[in-house]
Write a protein that holds these residues in place. Structure first.
Motif, PDB file in Angstrom:
ATOM      1  N   ALA A   1       0.866  -1.174   0.000  1.00 31.94           N
ATOM      2  CA  ALA A   1       0.000   0.000   0.000  1.00 31.94           C
ATOM      3  C   ALA A   1       0.905   1.228   0.000  1.00 31.94           C
ATOM      4  O   ALA A   1       1.892   1.283   0.736  1.00 31.94           O
ATOM      5  CB  ALA A   1      -0.885   0.004   1.243  1.00 31.94           C
ATOM      6  N   HIS A   2       0.589   2.195  -0.841  1.00 33.95           N
ATOM      7  CA  HIS A   2       1.456   3.361  -1.017  1.00 33.95           C
ATOM      8  C   HIS A   2       1.048   4.463  -0.048  1.00 33.95           C
ATOM      9  O   HIS A   2       0.513   5.496  -0.438  1.00 33.95           O
ATOM     10  CB  HIS A   2       1.390   3.829  -2.469  1.00 33.95           C
ATOM     11  CG  HIS A   2       1.739   2.754  -3.455  1.00 33.95           C
ATOM     12  ND1 HIS A   2       3.029   2.328  -3.670  1.00 33.95           N
ATOM     13  CD2 HIS A   2       0.944   1.980  -4.254  1.00 33.95           C
ATOM     14  CE1 HIS A   2       3.031   1.356  -4.579  1.00 33.95           C
ATOM     15  NE2 HIS A   2       1.783   1.127  -4.942  1.00 33.95           N
ATOM     16  N   TRP A   3       1.347   4.257   1.223  1.00 35.16           N
ATOM     17  CA  TRP A   3       0.945   5.215   2.265  1.00 35.16           C
ATOM     18  C   TRP A   3       1.548   6.589   2.033  1.00 35.16           C
ATOM     19  O   TRP A   3       0.962   7.600   2.422  1.00 35.16           O
ATOM     20  CB  TRP A   3       1.368   4.685   3.631  1.00 35.16           C
ATOM     21  CG  TRP A   3       0.725   3.393   4.021  1.00 35.16           C
ATOM     22  CD1 TRP A   3      -0.558   2.994   3.779  1.00 35.16           C
ATOM     23  CD2 TRP A   3       1.335   2.325   4.763  1.00 35.16           C
ATOM     24  NE1 TRP A   3      -0.787   1.749   4.307  1.00 35.16           N
ATOM     25  CE2 TRP A   3       0.357   1.310   4.920  1.00 35.16           C
ATOM     26  CE3 TRP A   3       2.605   2.136   5.309  1.00 35.16           C
ATOM     27  CZ2 TRP A   3       0.624   0.122   5.599  1.00 35.16           C
ATOM     28  CZ3 TRP A   3       2.878   0.960   5.992  1.00 35.16           C
ATOM     29  CH2 TRP A   3       1.887  -0.032   6.134  1.00 35.16           C
ATOM     30  N   GLU A   4       2.725   6.637   1.403  1.00 39.11           N
ATOM     31  CA  GLU A   4       3.364   7.927   1.179  1.00 39.11           C
ATOM     32  C   GLU A   4       2.533   8.824   0.262  1.00 39.11           C
ATOM     33  O   GLU A   4       2.613  10.052   0.330  1.00 39.11           O
ATOM     34  CB  GLU A   4       4.776   7.737   0.605  1.00 39.11           C
ATOM     35  CG  GLU A   4       4.840   7.236  -0.825  1.00 39.11           C
ATOM     36  CD  GLU A   4       4.602   5.727  -0.969  1.00 39.11           C
ATOM     37  OE1 GLU A   4       4.635   5.237  -2.110  1.00 39.11           O
ATOM     38  OE2 GLU A   4       4.387   5.044   0.065  1.00 39.11           O
ATOM     39  N   TRP A   5       1.694   8.196  -0.579  1.00 37.85           N
ATOM     40  CA  TRP A   5       0.805   8.975  -1.438  1.00 37.85           C
ATOM     41  C   TRP A   5      -0.288   9.655  -0.624  1.00 37.85           C
ATOM     42  O   TRP A   5      -0.770  10.728  -0.991  1.00 37.85           O
ATOM     43  CB  TRP A   5       0.196   8.080  -2.520  1.00 37.85           C
ATOM     44  CG  TRP A   5       0.973   8.126  -3.795  1.00 37.85           C
ATOM     45  CD1 TRP A   5       2.024   7.330  -4.154  1.00 37.85           C
ATOM     46  CD2 TRP A   5       0.769   9.022  -4.879  1.00 37.85           C
ATOM     47  NE1 TRP A   5       2.483   7.674  -5.399  1.00 37.85           N
ATOM     48  CE2 TRP A   5       1.727   8.713  -5.871  1.00 37.85           C
ATOM     49  CE3 TRP A   5      -0.122  10.061  -5.116  1.00 37.85           C
ATOM     50  CZ2 TRP A   5       1.824   9.412  -7.064  1.00 37.85           C
ATOM     51  CZ3 TRP A   5      -0.040  10.756  -6.309  1.00 37.85           C
ATOM     52  CH2 TRP A   5       0.929  10.436  -7.271  1.00 37.85           C
ATOM     53  N   ILE A   6      -0.690   9.029   0.455  1.00 35.60           N
ATOM     54  CA  ILE A   6      -1.686   9.675   1.316  1.00 35.60           C
ATOM     55  C   ILE A   6      -1.093  10.938   1.932  1.00 35.60           C
ATOM     56  O   ILE A   6      -1.776  11.959   2.078  1.00 35.60           O
ATOM     57  CB  ILE A   6      -2.177   8.704   2.404  1.00 35.60           C
ATOM     58  CG1 ILE A   6      -2.768   7.446   1.769  1.00 35.60           C
ATOM     59  CG2 ILE A   6      -3.224   9.385   3.293  1.00 35.60           C
ATOM     60  CD1 ILE A   6      -3.247   6.401   2.775  1.00 35.60           C
ATOM     61  N   ALA A   7       0.197  10.894   2.262  1.00 32.98           N
ATOM     62  CA  ALA A   7       0.862  12.090   2.778  1.00 32.98           C
ATOM     63  C   ALA A   7       0.849  13.208   1.735  1.00 32.98           C
ATOM     64  O   ALA A   7       0.657  14.392   2.072  1.00 32.98           O
ATOM     65  CB  ALA A   7       2.298  11.758   3.186  1.00 32.98           C
ATOM     66  N   ARG A   8       1.033  12.853   0.477  1.00 32.20           N
ATOM     67  CA  ARG A   8       0.972  13.856  -0.590  1.00 32.20           C
ATOM     68  C   ARG A   8      -0.423  14.458  -0.690  1.00 32.20           C
ATOM     69  O   ARG A   8      -0.592  15.664  -0.902  1.00 32.20           O
ATOM     70  CB  ARG A   8       1.367  13.234  -1.930  1.00 32.20           C
ATOM     71  CG  ARG A   8       2.816  12.801  -2.011  1.00 32.20           C
ATOM     72  CD  ARG A   8       3.154  12.264  -3.389  1.00 32.20           C
ATOM     73  NE  ARG A   8       2.974  13.284  -4.429  1.00 32.20           N
ATOM     74  CZ  ARG A   8       3.174  13.074  -5.728  1.00 32.20           C
ATOM     75  NH1 ARG A   8       3.560  11.865  -6.144  1.00 32.20           N
ATOM     76  NH2 ARG A   8       2.994  14.034  -6.603  1.00 32.20           N
ATOM     77  N   ILE A   9      -1.419  13.617  -0.531  1.00 28.42           N
ATOM     78  CA  ILE A   9      -2.796  14.110  -0.577  1.00 28.42           C
ATOM     79  C   ILE A   9      -3.079  15.023   0.610  1.00 28.42           C
ATOM     80  O   ILE A   9      -3.758  16.054   0.479  1.00 28.42           O
ATOM     81  CB  ILE A   9      -3.779  12.920  -0.623  1.00 28.42           C
ATOM     82  CG1 ILE A   9      -3.658  12.191  -1.964  1.00 28.42           C
ATOM     83  CG2 ILE A   9      -5.223  13.383  -0.403  1.00 28.42           C
ATOM     84  CD1 ILE A   9      -4.443  10.894  -2.050  1.00 28.42           C
ATOM     85  N   ARG A  10      -2.546  14.687   1.787  1.00 28.75           N
ATOM     86  CA  ARG A  10      -2.718  15.547   2.965  1.00 28.75           C
ATOM     87  C   ARG A  10      -2.163  16.938   2.703  1.00 28.75           C
ATOM     88  O   ARG A  10      -2.746  17.948   3.116  1.00 28.75           O
ATOM     89  CB  ARG A  10      -2.019  14.946   4.193  1.00 28.75           C
ATOM     90  CG  ARG A  10      -2.759  13.779   4.822  1.00 28.75           C
ATOM     91  CD  ARG A  10      -2.089  13.338   6.124  1.00 28.75           C
ATOM     92  NE  ARG A  10      -2.243  14.343   7.157  1.00 28.75           N
ATOM     93  CZ  ARG A  10      -1.274  15.108   7.640  1.00 28.75           C
ATOM     94  NH1 ARG A  10      -0.042  15.006   7.162  1.00 28.75           N
ATOM     95  NH2 ARG A  10      -1.515  15.979   8.595  1.00 28.75           N
ATOM     96  N   GLU A  11      -1.032  17.000   2.023  1.00 29.19           N
ATOM     97  CA  GLU A  11      -0.450  18.299   1.706  1.00 29.19           C
ATOM     98  C   GLU A  11      -1.326  19.076   0.724  1.00 29.19           C
ATOM     99  O   GLU A  11      -1.404  20.310   0.791  1.00 29.19           O
ATOM    100  CB  GLU A  11       0.943  18.117   1.113  1.00 29.19           C
ATOM    101  CG  GLU A  11       1.968  17.567   2.098  1.00 29.19           C
ATOM    102  CD  GLU A  11       3.318  17.348   1.453  1.00 29.19           C
ATOM    103  OE1 GLU A  11       3.449  17.625   0.227  1.00 29.19           O
ATOM    104  OE2 GLU A  11       4.248  16.890   2.142  1.00 29.19           O
ATOM    105  N   ALA A  12      -2.010  18.346  -0.172  1.00 30.34           N
ATOM    106  CA  ALA A  12      -2.843  19.001  -1.187  1.00 30.34           C
ATOM    107  C   ALA A  12      -4.181  19.473  -0.629  1.00 30.34           C
ATOM    108  O   ALA A  12      -4.740  20.469  -1.102  1.00 30.34           O
ATOM    109  CB  ALA A  12      -3.076  18.051  -2.362  1.00 30.34           C
ATOM    110  N   VAL A  13      -4.701  18.743   0.375  1.00 35.48           N
ATOM    111  CA  VAL A  13      -6.017  19.097   0.929  1.00 35.48           C
ATOM    112  C   VAL A  13      -5.940  19.130   2.457  1.00 35.48           C
ATOM    113  O   VAL A  13      -6.590  18.347   3.138  1.00 35.48           O
ATOM    114  CB  VAL A  13      -7.120  18.130   0.448  1.00 35.48           C
ATOM    115  CG1 VAL A  13      -7.380  18.305  -1.036  1.00 35.48           C
ATOM    116  CG2 VAL A  13      -6.762  16.677   0.749  1.00 35.48           C
ATOM    117  N   PRO A  14      -5.186  20.055   3.013  1.00 36.01           N
ATOM    118  CA  PRO A  14      -5.027  20.093   4.473  1.00 36.01           C
ATOM    119  C   PRO A  14      -6.298  20.520   5.203  1.00 36.01           C
ATOM    120  O   PRO A  14      -6.378  20.388   6.425  1.00 36.01           O
ATOM    121  CB  PRO A  14      -3.907  21.128   4.663  1.00 36.01           C
ATOM    122  CG  PRO A  14      -4.011  22.036   3.471  1.00 36.01           C
ATOM    123  CD  PRO A  14      -4.415  21.131   2.342  1.00 36.01           C
TER     124      PRO A  14
END
Length: 321
Positions: free
Chosen positions: A180-193
């Protein structure tokens, strides 16, 4: 820091939700998707898929159960969301992650991730129609065939007014294959904080839970197969977070749980489905319990309810000795 029981079509039904929430550690459940295709569904459909609506939108253990809708028509989705809210749903979740071919063929689930504008229209229509006191959330994968639109889809969901977003950290094409690419969720968090994010995918243990939170940056974690395969996982995580002993359930301690699940299925399902559901759960549990694989072998050809009951009783005998 919430632990959320993931929606799993044909697996995490009302009986399974009841069993798992009684064990403890689960803060929120999401139903199997209610498929919206061409009409406002009658009340009995909602009560069948989410009988918790008759109990204030909670399981018998008191855990809230959000109703998930799947469809592509914004007006119909909004109309059905209003109905679910009127029946007492404590929240509405929108499915943009289901990978099933039949669902995707009819423009539902993960295929909508190819068109962020459609996702925005659906979320906006539901958010506008449902009372502000009822949270509207969404669940998405990282994409359909690839991750190119992951951030665009998350922004579409945020801009439409969603109150939260759960992200399964794989594309539809990747299915359920590790990792599972959890690091992509971190990228999404940065995009939609601006909205809370929940991480989902490949959490099978305390170590997985910790690594998922660290990599994704999310406090809330949604667990599906991990909780079905190890029914006490949420409780164990919650106890460790509180600095308490884990107190994992061993196989003998799980026997009353398994027997209770079986008897509930006998009462509430057509006889022809009982064997398949029991076998399905044992097949999941053998990841953590070798005894489950043994019992699976004993019951895999049994269809008769009494014979299945006897096999379950036999599995309990060593624990009673």
């Amino acid at each position: 820091m919430k632990i959320i029981l993931a929606p799993m079509e044909g697996v995490v039904d009302p009986v399974m939700r009841d069993v798992l929430t009684r064990i403890g550690g689960i803060d929120l459940c999401v139903t199997e998707f209610v498929r919206i295709s061409d009409r406002l569904l009658p009340e009995h459909v909602y009560y069948r898929l989410a009988p918790e609506l008759r109990n204030g939108g909670r399981t018998e253990a008191g855990v809230p159960v959000v109703v998930q809708l799947l469809g592509s028509d914004p007006a119909l989705m909004a109309e059905n969301a209003v109905r679910a809210a009127q029946l007492g749903a404590p929240g509405i979740d929108l499915n943009f992650g289901c990978p099933a071919k039949t669902v995707n063929k009819n423009r539902g689930g993960a295929v909508l991730l190819d068109t962020p504008d459609d996702i925005h229209a659906i979320v906006a229509a539901v958010r506008k129609a449902v009372p502000s006191s009822v949270p509207v959330t969404a669940k998405m994968r990282l994409g359909n065939q690839d991750k190119a639109l992951a951030l665009d889809n998350a922004r579409a969901i945020r801009d439409a007014g969603a109150d939260g977003l759960a992200v399964h950290a794989r594309t539809k094409r990747e299915g359920y294959r590790p990792p599972a690419h959890w690091e992509w969720i971190a990228r999404i968090r940065e995009a939609v904080p601006e909205i809370p994010l929940t991480a989902n995918g490949e959490v099978w243990s305390w170590d997985d839970y910790c690594r998922c939170r660290e990599a994704s940056g999310c406090d809330d974690v949604m667990i599906g197969r991990g909780l079905v395969s190890r029914p006490d996982l949420a409780r164990s995580i919650s106890r460790r977070l509180a600095g308490e002993p884990e107190q994992a359930l061993d196989w003998p301690q799980l026997q009353p749980v398994l027997r209770g699940y079986f008897e509930r299925m006998v009462r509430e399902m057509a006889p022809g489905y009982v064997h398949g559901r029991l076998k399905q759960w044992l097949n999941q549990m053998k990841r953590h319990y070798p005894e489950a694989e043994t019992l699976f072998g004993e019951i895999k050809r049994l269809r008769d309810i009494d014979a299945l009951r006897q096999a379950l009783a036999g599995a309990e005998e060593p624990a009673a000795a």
